[in-house]
Design a protein around this motif. Structure first.
Motif, PDB file in Angstrom:
ATOM      1  N   THR A  73     -16.161  12.742 -36.753  1.00  0.00           N
ATOM      2  CA  THR A  73     -15.734  12.236 -35.447  1.00  0.00           C
ATOM      3  C   THR A  73     -15.482  13.404 -34.489  1.00  0.00           C
ATOM      4  OG1 THR A  73     -13.426  12.228 -36.178  1.00  0.00           O
ATOM      5  CG2 THR A  73     -14.649  10.161 -36.381  1.00  0.00           C
ATOM      6  N   PHE A  74     -15.636  13.111 -33.213  1.00  0.00           N
ATOM      7  CA  PHE A  74     -15.196  14.049 -32.192  1.00  0.00           C
ATOM      8  C   PHE A  74     -13.683  13.917 -32.081  1.00  0.00           C
ATOM      9  CE2 PHE A  74     -19.644  13.377 -30.746  1.00  0.00           C
ATOM     10  CZ  PHE A  74     -20.059  14.698 -30.851  1.00  0.00           C
ATOM     11  N   THR A  75     -12.989  15.044 -32.149  1.00  0.00           N
ATOM     12  CA  THR A  75     -11.529  14.998 -32.260  1.00  0.00           C
ATOM     13  C   THR A  75     -10.790  15.561 -31.059  1.00  0.00           C
ATOM     14  OG1 THR A  75     -11.487  17.143 -33.385  1.00  0.00           O
ATOM     15  CG2 THR A  75     -11.662  15.167 -34.765  1.00  0.00           C
TER      16      THR A  75
ATOM     17  N   ARG B   2     -16.117  17.019 -39.505  1.00  0.00           N
ATOM     18  CA  ARG B   2     -16.940  16.265 -40.451  1.00  0.00           C
ATOM     19  C   ARG B   2     -16.129  15.887 -41.683  1.00  0.00           C
ATOM     20  NH1 ARG B   2     -21.718  20.007 -42.653  1.00  0.00           N
ATOM     21  NH2 ARG B   2     -21.747  18.408 -44.273  1.00  0.00           N
TER      22      ARG B   2
ATOM     23  N   SER C 251     -23.144  17.303 -38.324  1.00  0.00           N
ATOM     24  CA  SER C 251     -22.638  18.575 -37.842  1.00  0.00           C
ATOM     25  C   SER C 251     -23.644  19.246 -36.914  1.00  0.00           C
ATOM     26  CB  SER C 251     -22.330  19.491 -39.027  1.00  0.00           C
ATOM     27  OG  SER C 251     -21.867  20.749 -38.599  1.00  0.00           O
TER      28      SER C 251
ATOM     29  N   PHE D 284     -15.522  18.770 -33.200  1.00  0.00           N
ATOM     30  CA  PHE D 284     -15.991  17.810 -34.197  1.00  0.00           C
ATOM     31  C   PHE D 284     -15.375  18.132 -35.547  1.00  0.00           C
ATOM     32  CE2 PHE D 284     -19.279  16.376 -37.289  1.00  0.00           C
ATOM     33  CZ  PHE D 284     -19.358  15.036 -36.930  1.00  0.00           C
TER      34      PHE D 284
ATOM     35  N   ASP E 163     -15.990  22.990 -38.157  1.00  0.00           N
ATOM     36  CA  ASP E 163     -15.823  21.524 -38.252  1.00  0.00           C
ATOM     37  C   ASP E 163     -15.604  21.066 -39.693  1.00  0.00           C
ATOM     38  OD1 ASP E 163     -18.316  21.882 -39.382  1.00  0.00           O
ATOM     39  OD2 ASP E 163     -19.374  20.534 -38.028  1.00  0.00           O
TER      40      ASP E 163
ATOM     41  N   ALA F 138     -23.634  17.401 -33.580  1.00  0.00           N
ATOM     42  CA  ALA F 138     -22.480  17.773 -32.758  1.00  0.00           C
ATOM     43  C   ALA F 138     -22.640  19.171 -32.180  1.00  0.00           C
ATOM     44  CB  ALA F 138     -21.202  17.687 -33.591  1.00  0.00           C
TER      45      ALA F 138
ATOM     46  N   HIS G 107     -22.773  20.090 -28.219  1.00  0.00           N
ATOM     47  CA  HIS G 107     -21.852  21.078 -27.651  1.00  0.00           C
ATOM     48  C   HIS G 107     -22.621  22.161 -26.906  1.00  0.00           C
ATOM     49  CE1 HIS G 107     -19.288  24.712 -27.765  1.00  0.00           C
ATOM     50  NE2 HIS G 107     -18.307  23.848 -27.565  1.00  0.00           N
TER      51      HIS G 107
ATOM     52  N   LEU H 254     -16.031  18.750 -27.106  1.00  0.00           N
ATOM     53  CA  LEU H 254     -16.858  18.211 -28.185  1.00  0.00           C
ATOM     54  C   LEU H 254     -16.455  18.778 -29.544  1.00  0.00           C
ATOM     55  CD1 LEU H 254     -20.334  18.172 -26.416  1.00  0.00           C
ATOM     56  CD2 LEU H 254     -19.204  16.178 -27.365  1.00  0.00           C
TER      57      LEU H 254
END
Length: 232
Positions: free
Chosen positions: A197-199, A207, A159, A205, A224, A162, A166, A203
């Motif tokens: 994952t990046f969704t 978790r 996290s 994310f 996230d 990410a 970002h 960016l």
């Protein structure tokens, strides 16, 4: 594989100074100390107890593991942010050996600005993974004085990664492709694999674990978090 090429100290210092302008989590002081600092290894050995105690007292928590989780997440952000920023924006990777932490706070300081020119591709991701995950966060995890699930700590690391990516992309839009590539590569290595994952664009994310911040009074869930739907 050829060893990384050392970068001149002045190049590393300049990179750290520039990325520090992106925000407090990107700041690592260098040069002459202006406060009382201790080796970060000592802080890790007692599980960042001074920060855990301060967070526990400030929020009136009864669960110290919640404070330990949030503190570890914040510290992970302070590690990922300057390293990613320097690597992507300046092509240098700072050496975190000798890192020190302010004795009464979370700020970080490097007595010497050392590092390497950033290698390309997978080699860069593996170098950054070693510097942050293996040499820093794994040592902190071993020193925590309260039991926190290893999967939760790994999710915190992801996290924080990410979030740092970002922040870099938002502050320097021209770096977007490079920082996405590096962050995605890191999420496919070792203990970061399977953590999230990046969704989507920007960016975004998601978790696969929860940092427990929702257990802090008035804390809520993070953007996230895997519990967002259950704890709107």
């Amino acid at each position: 594989m050829a060893p990384p090429r050392p970068a001149p100290p002045e190049s590393v210092a300049a990179a750290l100074a520039e990325v520090a302008e992106l925000g407090p989590f990107f700041s690592v002081a260098t040069g002459e100390p202006g406060a009382v600092w201790r080796p970060v290894e000592d802080a890790y050995a007692d599980g960042l107890a001074h920060l855990v105690a301060a967070f526990t007292n400030r929020h009136g928590l009864s669960e110290r593991r919640v404070a330990a989780s949030v503190v570890q997440l914040g510290h992970a952000s302070r590690l990922w942010s300057p390293v990613l920023g320097c690597a992507v924006l300046h092509g240098v990777v700072p050496d975190l050996g000798g890192l020190r932490q302010r004795a009464d706070a979370s700020a970080l300081w490097l007595p010497e600005a050392r590092g390497w020119w950033a290698p390309r591709g997978e080699a860069l991701a593996r170098m950054v993974y070693r510097l942050v995950m293996e040499e820093q966060l794994a040592v902190l995890a071993a020193g925590l004085r309260v039991k926190v699930a290893p999967g939760l700590l790994r999710g915190n690391a992801a996290s924080a990664l990410a979030g740092a990516a970002h922040a870099v992309a938002r502050a320097r839009p021209g770096s977007r492709r490079a920082v996405i590539s590096l962050a995605a590569g890191l999420l496919d290595i070792g203990d970061l694999r399977g953590t999230g994952t990046f969704t989507g664009p920007g960016l975004k994310f998601r978790r696969r674990s929860c940092c427990l911040y929702y257990r802090v009074p008035d804390g809520g869930t993070c953007g996230d978090c895997c519990l967002t739907e259950r704890h709107p």
